[in-house]
Design a protein around this motif. Structure first.
Motif, mmCIF file in Angstrom:
data_model
loop_
_atom_site.group_PDB
_atom_site.id
_atom_site.type_symbol
_atom_site.label_atom_id
_atom_site.label_comp_id
_atom_site.label_asym_id
_atom_site.label_seq_id
_atom_site.Cartn_x
_atom_site.Cartn_y
_atom_site.Cartn_z
ATOM 1 N N TYR A 1 -35.196 -12.307 88.246
ATOM 2 C CA TYR A 1 -36.076 -11.164 87.996
ATOM 3 C C TYR A 1 -37.243 -11.173 88.978
ATOM 4 N N ARG B 1 -38.202 -7.988 75.501
ATOM 5 C CA ARG B 1 -38.138 -6.575 75.868
ATOM 6 C C ARG B 1 -38.383 -6.385 77.361
ATOM 7 N N HIS B 2 -39.358 -7.109 77.882
ATOM 8 C CA HIS B 2 -39.761 -6.954 79.278
ATOM 9 C C HIS B 2 -38.630 -7.303 80.239
ATOM 10 N N TYR B 3 -38.018 -8.462 80.048
ATOM 11 C CA TYR B 3 -36.996 -8.898 80.991
ATOM 12 C C TYR B 3 -35.692 -8.127 80.827
ATOM 13 N N LEU B 4 -35.416 -7.665 79.620
ATOM 14 C CA LEU B 4 -34.186 -6.905 79.424
ATOM 15 C C LEU B 4 -34.298 -5.488 79.973
ATOM 16 N N GLU B 5 -35.521 -5.010 80.145
ATOM 17 C CA GLU B 5 -35.712 -3.689 80.744
ATOM 18 C C GLU B 5 -35.744 -3.759 82.265
ATOM 19 N N GLY B 6 -35.807 -4.973 82.804
ATOM 20 C CA GLY B 6 -35.881 -5.144 84.250
ATOM 21 C C GLY B 6 -34.510 -5.111 84.899
ATOM 22 N N THR C 1 -26.352 -7.834 83.064
ATOM 23 C CA THR C 1 -26.254 -7.578 81.628
ATOM 24 C C THR C 1 -25.547 -8.687 80.869
#
Length: 251
Positions: free
Chosen positions: A187, A235-240, A244
């Motif tokens: 990331y 939430r932050h890293y999964l939205e980056g 998947t």
């Protein structure tokens, strides 16, 4: 009288029995890390086995990362203590095979790690707080270096697990961080560096607040802050721009 049947009972091979004996000596601390095992000739005499059998036992222990074997005149088998890396790699393979998503891993991490903060806060000692503060200082020195900061951030999380004094949770988290750490480093390489520094500072501030609450003896507030911190990180890293699935992340 009913006859006793031995059908289906597997008798361990001699190499497995030798490996089991040495394994037990390692995990009970009888054999220490980097200890050089006796020569092959001595072990063959001790266990009353042939050289091929002994070497098969060595291969078993090598596959478990409990010894390293160097061939040659100055070679031999040296002890390695068990660590979470081997388990983490294998768990990673299982998750990859099952097509596990990164969302699944992050949510599991949050569920496992969340209770740790309360445990740390309720049993905090001056020495433990000093160790947390030392870890924070190391991280603060790398706020402008996201990749380096991530290393110290993971160290902080692992230290929290250690100070919670729950070995099972600590091992489980080690396995998860084998994957989560890879995700975070990827990331950091794929987002705007200005944005990354802002996020790094926010993470560090959250850790500073956490240690302050631990110092003040507020376990309920510590737990609430840690849950919020983990949820935001998930939430932050999964939205980056992340892969998947675990197999995409680890490939």
């Amino acid at each position: 009288m009913t006859a006793v049947t031995t059908a289906g009972i597997r008798v361990p091979k001699a190499a497995e029995l030798v490996a089991a004996t040495i394994r037990r000596q390692i995990i009970t601390g009888e054999l220490l890390e980097d200890h050089l095992l006796p020569s092959e000739s001595a072990l063959m005499e001790q266990f009353h086995v042939s050289r091929p059998t002994l070497r098969e036992a060595f291969r078993i222990l090598e596959s478990e990362s409990l010894i390293t074997v160097r061939r040659g005149v100055h070679g031999g088998a040296r002890v390695q203590i068990p660590n979470g890396d081997v388990a983490a790699r294998y768990v990673g393979y299982v998750l990859e095979y099952r097509g596990t998503t990164m969302a699944d891993v992050y949510r599991a991490r949050a569920e496992v790690e969340a209770p740790l903060a309360r445990l740390v806060a309720t049993s905090a000692t001056p020495e433990n707080i000093a160790r947390l503060e030392e870890c924070l200082a190391k991280a603060e020195a790398h706020l402008d270096e996201p990749s380096a900061f991530i290393v110290h951030d993971e160290e902080f999380h692992r230290l929290m697990a250690e100070l919670a004094d729950n070995q099972t949770l600590a091992v489980m988290l080690d396995m998860m961080y084998h994957i989560v750490g890879t995700a975070r480093r990827r990331y950091a390489l794929n987002v705007d560096q200005t944005q990354t520094r802002k996020e790094t500072v926010e993470v560090h501030r959250s850790h500073v607040r956490l240690v302050d609450l631990i110092r003040r003896g507020r376990p309920d507030l510590v737990h609430r802050l840690w849950v919020k911190h983990l949820d935001e990180a998930t939430r932050h890293y999964l939205e980056g721009p992340l892969a998947t699935t675990v197999v995409e992340m680890m490939s």
